[in-house]
Design a protein around this motif. Structure first.
Motif, PDB file in Angstrom:
ATOM      1  N   ARG A  20       0.806  -1.257  -0.076  1.00 38.80           N
ATOM      2  CA  ARG A  20       0.142   0.032   0.111  1.00 38.80           C
ATOM      3  C   ARG A  20       0.821   1.238  -0.070  1.00 38.80           C
ATOM      4  N   ALA A  21       1.898   1.334   0.815  1.00 35.95           N
ATOM      5  CA  ALA A  21       2.882   2.471   0.828  1.00 35.95           C
ATOM      6  C   ALA A  21       3.537   2.761  -0.751  1.00 35.95           C
ATOM      7  N   PHE A  22       3.952   1.438  -1.253  1.00 38.84           N
ATOM      8  CA  PHE A  22       4.612   1.558  -2.432  1.00 38.84           C
ATOM      9  C   PHE A  22       3.777   2.147  -3.542  1.00 38.84           C
ATOM     10  N   ARG A  23       2.558   1.834  -3.431  1.00 38.98           N
ATOM     11  CA  ARG A  23       1.602   2.237  -4.445  1.00 38.98           C
ATOM     12  C   ARG A  23       1.167   3.765  -4.270  1.00 38.98           C
ATOM     13  N   GLU A  24       1.196   3.933  -3.122  1.00 43.67           N
ATOM     14  CA  GLU A  24       0.955   5.438  -2.792  1.00 43.67           C
ATOM     15  C   GLU A  24       2.209   6.471  -3.041  1.00 43.67           C
ATOM     16  N   ILE A  25       3.270   5.828  -3.018  1.00 39.89           N
ATOM     17  CA  ILE A  25       4.646   6.613  -3.353  1.00 39.89           C
ATOM     18  C   ILE A  25       4.608   6.702  -4.910  1.00 39.89           C
ATOM     19  N   VAL A  26       4.102   5.506  -5.534  1.00 43.31           N
ATOM     20  CA  VAL A  26       4.282   5.712  -7.071  1.00 43.31           C
ATOM     21  C   VAL A  26       3.067   6.733  -7.419  1.00 43.31           C
ATOM     22  N   LYS A  27       2.037   6.699  -6.863  1.00 43.88           N
ATOM     23  CA  LYS A  27       1.115   7.566  -7.443  1.00 43.88           C
ATOM     24  C   LYS A  27       1.298   9.186  -7.279  1.00 43.88           C
ATOM     25  N   LEU A  53       9.132   1.351   5.133  1.00 45.11           N
ATOM     26  CA  LEU A  53       9.905   2.168   4.267  1.00 45.11           C
ATOM     27  C   LEU A  53      11.333   1.765   4.358  1.00 45.11           C
ATOM     28  N   SER A  54      11.767   1.378   5.478  1.00 42.55           N
ATOM     29  CA  SER A  54      12.954   0.972   5.593  1.00 42.55           C
ATOM     30  C   SER A  54      13.365  -0.396   4.889  1.00 42.55           C
ATOM     31  N   ILE A  55      12.387  -1.113   4.833  1.00 41.79           N
ATOM     32  CA  ILE A  55      12.333  -2.553   4.113  1.00 41.79           C
ATOM     33  C   ILE A  55      12.268  -2.158   2.456  1.00 41.79           C
ATOM     34  N   LEU A  56      11.355  -1.452   2.223  1.00 44.71           N
ATOM     35  CA  LEU A  56      11.038  -0.878   0.729  1.00 44.71           C
ATOM     36  C   LEU A  56      12.513  -0.267   0.276  1.00 44.71           C
ATOM     37  N   SER A  57      13.133   0.484   1.116  1.00 47.10           N
ATOM     38  CA  SER A  57      14.452   1.380   0.759  1.00 47.10           C
ATOM     39  C   SER A  57      15.567   0.009   0.552  1.00 47.10           C
ATOM     40  N   SER A  58      15.556  -0.809   1.486  1.00 48.68           N
ATOM     41  CA  SER A  58      16.633  -2.205   1.252  1.00 48.68           C
ATOM     42  C   SER A  58      16.496  -2.855   0.047  1.00 48.68           C
ATOM     43  N   ALA A  59      15.134  -2.912  -0.207  1.00 49.79           N
ATOM     44  CA  ALA A  59      14.762  -3.695  -1.434  1.00 49.79           C
ATOM     45  C   ALA A  59      15.098  -2.992  -2.632  1.00 49.79           C
ATOM     46  N   CYS A  65      14.981  11.455   0.417  1.00 45.27           N
ATOM     47  CA  CYS A  65      15.895  12.680   0.501  1.00 45.27           C
ATOM     48  C   CYS A  65      15.364  13.434   1.653  1.00 45.27           C
ATOM     49  N   ARG A  66      16.117  14.189   2.219  1.00 43.04           N
ATOM     50  CA  ARG A  66      15.567  15.091   3.411  1.00 43.04           C
ATOM     51  C   ARG A  66      15.287  16.432   2.954  1.00 43.04           C
ATOM     52  N   ASN A  67      13.959  17.008   3.188  1.00 45.35           N
ATOM     53  CA  ASN A  67      13.729  18.266   2.492  1.00 45.35           C
ATOM     54  C   ASN A  67      13.471  19.063   3.957  1.00 45.35           C
ATOM     55  N   GLY A  68      14.260  19.901   4.541  1.00 45.36           N
ATOM     56  CA  GLY A  68      13.932  20.520   5.651  1.00 45.36           C
ATOM     57  C   GLY A  68      14.021  19.336   6.973  1.00 45.36           C
ATOM     58  N   ARG A  69      12.825  19.140   7.569  1.00 47.83           N
ATOM     59  CA  ARG A  69      12.670  18.502   8.711  1.00 47.83           C
ATOM     60  C   ARG A  69      11.832  17.151   8.286  1.00 47.83           C
ATOM     61  N   SER A  70      11.416  17.175   6.943  1.00 53.90           N
ATOM     62  CA  SER A  70      10.892  15.881   6.406  1.00 53.90           C
ATOM     63  C   SER A  70      11.763  15.115   5.421  1.00 53.90           C
ATOM     64  N   ILE A  71      11.390  13.834   5.525  1.00 51.53           N
ATOM     65  CA  ILE A  71      11.874  12.890   4.432  1.00 51.53           C
ATOM     66  C   ILE A  71      10.800  12.648   3.387  1.00 51.53           C
ATOM     67  N   VAL A  72      11.241  12.885   2.225  1.00 54.06           N
ATOM     68  CA  VAL A  72      10.637  12.620   1.069  1.00 54.06           C
ATOM     69  C   VAL A  72      10.907  11.337   0.223  1.00 54.06           C
ATOM     70  N   TYR A  73       9.749  10.676   0.031  1.00 57.45           N
ATOM     71  CA  TYR A  73      10.172   9.343  -0.763  1.00 57.45           C
ATOM     72  C   TYR A  73       9.769   9.323  -1.970  1.00 57.45           C
ATOM     73  N   ASN A  74      10.384   8.601  -2.891  1.00 57.66           N
ATOM     74  CA  ASN A  74      10.260   8.416  -4.402  1.00 57.66           C
ATOM     75  C   ASN A  74      10.415   6.913  -4.603  1.00 57.66           C
ATOM     76  N   ALA A  75       9.547   6.624  -5.703  1.00 56.49           N
ATOM     77  CA  ALA A  75       9.545   5.227  -6.100  1.00 56.49           C
ATOM     78  C   ALA A  75      10.657   5.132  -6.841  1.00 56.49           C
ATOM     79  N   ASP A  76      11.410   4.018  -6.985  1.00 55.41           N
ATOM     80  CA  ASP A  76      12.692   3.950  -7.842  1.00 55.41           C
ATOM     81  C   ASP A  76      12.034   3.101  -9.165  1.00 55.41           C
ATOM     82  N   LEU A  77      11.492   3.773 -10.112  1.00 54.45           N
ATOM     83  CA  LEU A  77      10.552   3.254 -11.057  1.00 54.45           C
ATOM     84  C   LEU A  77      11.530   2.200 -12.230  1.00 54.45           C
ATOM     85  N   LEU A  83      12.167  -5.179 -12.581  1.00 49.83           N
ATOM     86  CA  LEU A  83      11.627  -6.502 -11.610  1.00 49.83           C
ATOM     87  C   LEU A  83      10.272  -7.073 -12.592  1.00 49.83           C
ATOM     88  N   VAL A  84       9.400  -6.083 -13.108  1.00 51.69           N
ATOM     89  CA  VAL A  84       8.434  -6.630 -14.060  1.00 51.69           C
ATOM     90  C   VAL A  84       9.034  -7.231 -15.132  1.00 51.69           C
TER      91      VAL A  84
END
Length: 111
Positions: A20-27, A53-59, A65-77, A83-84
């Motif tokens: 679910r997290a990965f799908r939202e990141i892709v969206k 997110l740690s597991i998705l990142s390890s995979a 990347c850090r953006n101020g106080r937030s960590i922003v996630y992007n899918a590695d398309l 994989l597909v």
């Protein structure tokens, strides 16, 4: 792609919360999504999301990347595409009836 990399990526996606997290990141697309926004969107505690997110990142399925106080996630398309392609590579063994439904489904999906 090596089989060990495919297994790691599939393992990363093999949990409802991570998928679910990965799908939202892709969206979210190129701007990405902050961990806080993602936790609110998924209605899960931040510490639970952090573990996912740690597991998705390890995979190698997401980058951060850090953006101020937030960590922003992007899918590695490219990693997702790799994989597909790995999963359908040589699936038909020369028989169109095996891959035709997969290829038809891919062409009918609107991104």
């Amino acid at each position: 792609m090596e089989i060990i990399d495919a297994i790691a990526r599939l393992t990363g996606l093999s949990h409802e919360g991570r998928l679910r997290a990965f799908r939202e990141i892709v969206k979210a697309g190129q701007p990405g999504i902050s961990a806080g926004d993602l936790a609110r969107r998924l209605k899960i505690p931040p510490n639970t999301l952090s573990a996912q997110l740690s597991i998705l990142s390890s995979a190698n399925l997401v980058t951060s990347c850090r953006n101020g106080r937030s960590i922003v996630y992007n899918a590695d398309l490219p990693a997702l595409n790799e994989l597909v392609l790995y999963l359908i590579e040589d699936c038909c063994e020369g028989r169109d009836e095996v891959c035709a439904p997969i290829l038809d489904a891919i062409q009918s999906v609107r991104c």
